[in-house]
Design an enzyme around this catalytic site. Structure first.
Site, PDB file in Angstrom:
ATOM      1  N   HIS A   1      -3.013   5.572   7.142  1.00  0.00           N
ATOM      2  CA  HIS A   1      -2.779   4.147   7.435  1.00  0.00           C
ATOM      3  C   HIS A   1      -3.011   3.898   8.927  1.00  0.00           C
ATOM      4  O   HIS A   1      -2.537   4.673   9.758  1.00  0.00           O
ATOM      5  CB  HIS A   1      -1.331   3.805   7.058  1.00  0.00           C
ATOM      6  CG  HIS A   1      -0.990   2.355   7.166  1.00  0.00           C
ATOM      7  ND1 HIS A   1      -0.766   1.733   8.376  1.00  0.00           N
ATOM      8  CD2 HIS A   1      -0.848   1.403   6.224  1.00  0.00           C
ATOM      9  CE1 HIS A   1      -0.486   0.459   8.158  1.00  0.00           C
ATOM     10  NE2 HIS A   1      -0.529   0.226   6.860  1.00  0.00           N
TER      11      HIS A   1
ATOM     12  N   HIS B   1      -4.732  -2.700   1.945  1.00  0.00           N
ATOM     13  CA  HIS B   1      -3.678  -3.677   2.253  1.00  0.00           C
ATOM     14  C   HIS B   1      -4.385  -4.947   2.703  1.00  0.00           C
ATOM     15  O   HIS B   1      -5.096  -4.927   3.702  1.00  0.00           O
ATOM     16  CB  HIS B   1      -2.813  -3.202   3.434  1.00  0.00           C
ATOM     17  CG  HIS B   1      -1.891  -2.078   3.092  1.00  0.00           C
ATOM     18  ND1 HIS B   1      -1.077  -1.494   4.035  1.00  0.00           N
ATOM     19  CD2 HIS B   1      -1.620  -1.462   1.923  1.00  0.00           C
ATOM     20  CE1 HIS B   1      -0.356  -0.548   3.455  1.00  0.00           C
ATOM     21  NE2 HIS B   1      -0.671  -0.498   2.179  1.00  0.00           N
TER      22      HIS B   1
ATOM     23  N   CYS C   1      -6.034  -1.104   6.015  1.00  0.00           N
ATOM     24  CA  CYS C   1      -5.012  -2.128   6.229  1.00  0.00           C
ATOM     25  C   CYS C   1      -5.619  -3.202   7.120  1.00  0.00           C
ATOM     26  O   CYS C   1      -5.665  -3.064   8.347  1.00  0.00           O
ATOM     27  CB  CYS C   1      -3.747  -1.543   6.857  1.00  0.00           C
ATOM     28  SG  CYS C   1      -2.527  -2.835   7.182  1.00  0.00           S
TER      29      CYS C   1
ATOM     30  N   ASP D   1      -0.281  -7.443   1.644  1.00  0.00           N
ATOM     31  CA  ASP D   1       0.705  -6.868   2.539  1.00  0.00           C
ATOM     32  C   ASP D   1       1.429  -8.020   3.214  1.00  0.00           C
ATOM     33  O   ASP D   1       0.846  -9.069   3.464  1.00  0.00           O
ATOM     34  CB  ASP D   1      -0.026  -6.011   3.572  1.00  0.00           C
ATOM     35  CG  ASP D   1       0.887  -5.043   4.280  1.00  0.00           C
ATOM     36  OD1 ASP D   1       2.006  -4.835   3.808  1.00  0.00           O
ATOM     37  OD2 ASP D   1       0.473  -4.507   5.313  1.00  0.00           O
ATOM     38  N   HIS D   2       2.676  -7.811   3.484  1.00  0.00           N
ATOM     39  CA  HIS D   2       3.513  -8.819   4.131  1.00  0.00           C
ATOM     40  C   HIS D   2       3.283 -10.193   3.501  1.00  0.00           C
ATOM     41  O   HIS D   2       2.517 -10.329   2.561  1.00  0.00           O
ATOM     42  CB  HIS D   2       3.260  -8.872   5.639  1.00  0.00           C
ATOM     43  CG  HIS D   2       3.531  -7.541   6.297  1.00  0.00           C
ATOM     44  ND1 HIS D   2       3.240  -7.274   7.606  1.00  0.00           N
ATOM     45  CD2 HIS D   2       4.084  -6.413   5.803  1.00  0.00           C
ATOM     46  CE1 HIS D   2       3.591  -6.030   7.887  1.00  0.00           C
ATOM     47  NE2 HIS D   2       4.096  -5.482   6.817  1.00  0.00           N
TER      48      HIS D   2
ATOM     49  N   TYR E   1       8.455  -8.612   3.414  1.00  0.00           N
ATOM     50  CA  TYR E   1       8.226  -8.415   1.980  1.00  0.00           C
ATOM     51  C   TYR E   1       8.916  -9.463   1.104  1.00  0.00           C
ATOM     52  O   TYR E   1       9.594  -9.124   0.125  1.00  0.00           O
ATOM     53  CB  TYR E   1       8.649  -6.996   1.566  1.00  0.00           C
ATOM     54  CG  TYR E   1       7.715  -5.955   2.142  1.00  0.00           C
ATOM     55  CD1 TYR E   1       6.599  -5.522   1.421  1.00  0.00           C
ATOM     56  CD2 TYR E   1       7.912  -5.441   3.416  1.00  0.00           C
ATOM     57  CE1 TYR E   1       5.717  -4.588   1.954  1.00  0.00           C
ATOM     58  CE2 TYR E   1       7.028  -4.508   3.960  1.00  0.00           C
ATOM     59  CZ  TYR E   1       5.943  -4.089   3.222  1.00  0.00           C
ATOM     60  OH  TYR E   1       5.066  -3.172   3.746  1.00  0.00           O
TER      61      TYR E   1
HETATM   62  C1  DNO Z   1       4.664  -1.936   6.929  1.00  0.00           C
HETATM   63  C2  DNO Z   1       3.793  -0.922   6.290  1.00  0.00           C
HETATM   64  C3  DNO Z   1       3.861   0.442   6.932  1.00  0.00           C
HETATM   65  C4  DNO Z   1       3.153   1.461   6.053  1.00  0.00           C
HETATM   66  C5  DNO Z   1       3.167   2.844   6.592  1.00  0.00           C
HETATM   67  C6  DNO Z   1       2.308   3.760   5.746  1.00  0.00           C
HETATM   68  O1  DNO Z   1       4.924  -2.949   6.372  1.00  0.00           O
HETATM   69  O2  DNO Z   1       2.485  -1.368   6.218  1.00  0.00           O
HETATM   70  O3  DNO Z   1       5.182   0.803   7.101  1.00  0.00           O
HETATM   71  O4  DNO Z   1       3.783   1.518   4.819  1.00  0.00           O
HETATM   72  O5  DNO Z   1       2.722   2.889   7.884  1.00  0.00           O
HETATM   73  O6  DNO Z   1       2.583   5.090   6.053  1.00  0.00           O
END
Ligand code: DNO
Length: 403
Positions: free
Chosen positions: A241, A306, A279, A359-360, A376
């Site tokens: 990531h 992501h 991501c 994501d988020h 989240y």
């Molecule tokens: C935050 C996430 C990170 C992710 C880690 C993966 O919201 O995107 O905490 O899960 O970095 O190892």
């Protein structure tokens, strides 16, 4: 279509598997959050969670994360034992049929935000990274030696006057946000009072006193050389990531923030099992990153995605944009991913699911009555997922019509 997934934090998540099922996702992204970092994940525990997910009509798509112990990152005396444990967990995950693992190699601190409740014009809330406040934390709260040299002079000046005008409550809140709230539910970092948190944090930073980028790369390579052959053998794709934000922070080396960084990692152990979590959110917070170019070039080694985007301000602040806005240009990113998926299917590759989670998300509407983990929220992510799903369908239609 990319495999639609949703992050679930296990039994402590305020959104249940039954509720997630209603959203219409196919897969769950989760981890064995209750097992302390560094310990082996047994088949029994993996299967327990896997069965629970399957009983709700979904699959365990991705492990996020199988965490890498700090000692592996800084190369402490116990690292080889910890790497052996990591390998054993991989073997067990492979036995249980899990094939995609996300992990990161960020020293001490995973993702960083200074404000979890930034009000947007429309009344919703976003996570926010305020550069000046972050420097307040680093230079004036942690009192880190050398912090001043790491940031532009005018930012340090502003941080000084901001610090002087902050109440003790505001300072405590900043510490709580950076160290506890964001890390707590992901890495289990907790502390009862802010001073304790600061001391704990400083102790962790100290471990990296003598480690620069090349030292950290060396340790990552050592780790990859040990685990990638095992991953290959048990049919797992490892997906590193990116750093969030993709820049040097707190004097720590960070080595997963740019195209060049990622190429170095993929080449360090040149195996298909050594892959990337694309991501878009983390990468888009770096002005040096052009997401469309990056995905075009890296897509072959992307096994997990992501999708989110950020707005980056000239002063270095950034916040989460709406999923289809901001500087990530997710329409172009998604198009490249769908093209790759087609080509994987055509060439008979088995790894064409390409799990994707939004994501988020902005906190909005009913989210204000609930206590979801920062970043989240239910409704905000649901909105993002609906938008991305529509986008994907439109692009697929277009690709089919014009191919
Ligand atoms: C935050 C996430 C990170 C992710 C880690 C993966 O919201 O995107 O905490 O899960 O970095 O190892």
């Amino acid at each position: 279509m990319l495999e639609k997934t949703w992050r679930w934090f296990g039994a402590n998540d305020s959104i249940s598997l039954g509720e997630i099922r209603q959203i219409g996702v196919e897969g769950i992204v989760t981890a064995l959050h209750h097992i302390p970092n560094g310990e082996v994940w047994s088949c029994e525990e993996i299967n327990r969670v896997k069965t629970e997910i399957e009983q709700h009509g979904m699959r365990w798509s991705v492990v996020e994360s199988l965490p890498v112990h700090e000692e592996i990152k800084y190369g402490g005396p116990d690292r080889d034992r910890l790497i052996e444990n990591y390998k054993e967990s991989l073997i067990n995950l492979g036995k249980c049929g899990i094939d995609t693992i996300c992990y990161n190699f960020m020293p001490v601190i995973d993702w960083i935000r200074t404000d979890l409740h930034h009000k947007l014009d429309n009344g919703a809330e976003s996570l926010y990274f305020d550069f000046v406040e972050f420097v307040v934390f680093d230079r004036y709260i942690l009192n880190r030696v050398g912090a001043e040299e790491d940031y532009p002079e005018e930012i340090v000046e502003k941080a000084k006057s901001r610090f002087l005008s902050m109440s003790s409550l505001e300072k405590e809140r900043l510490v709580d946000t950076v160290i506890i709230k964001t890390q707590g539910f992901i890495d289990g970092i907790t502390a009862d009072d802010p001073n304790q948190a600061i001391e704990l944090f400083k102790g962790l930073l100290k471990k990296y006193d003598h480690i620069d980028e090349s030292g950290l790369r060396h340790n990552l390579k050592h780790f990859l050389e040990a685990i990638i052959p095992v991953a290959e053998k048990v049919g797992i794709n490892m997906c590193i990531h990116p750093d969030d934000p993709p820049m040097k922070v707190l004097g720590l080396p960070r080595i997963v923030g740019s195209y060049e960084d990622i190429c170095w990692i993929l080449d360090a152990v040149d195996s298909p099992a050594n892959g990337l979590t694309f991501c878009a959110g983390s990468l888009s917070a770096g002005a040096h990153n052009n997401l469309t170019e990056m995905i075009k070039s890296l897509v072959e080694r992307v096994y997990f995605v992501h999708l989110r985007s950020t707005e980056l301000r000239e002063n270095g602040d950034f916040y989460e944009a709406e999923h289809l806005k901001g500087r990530a240009n997710l329409a172009e990113v998604v198009r490249e991913l769908l093209l790759e998926q087609k080509s994987r299917k055509n060439s008979g590759r088995m790894d064409f699911r390409m799990p994707m989670r939004v994501d988020h998300g902005h906190r909005m509407l009913h989210d204000f009555n609930a206590n979801h983990n920062p970043g989240y929220p239910l409704i905000g992510r649901l909105k993002g997922l609906a938008e991305i799903t529509g986008l994907e369908m439109g692009i697929e239609l277009q690709l089919d019509n014009f191919s």
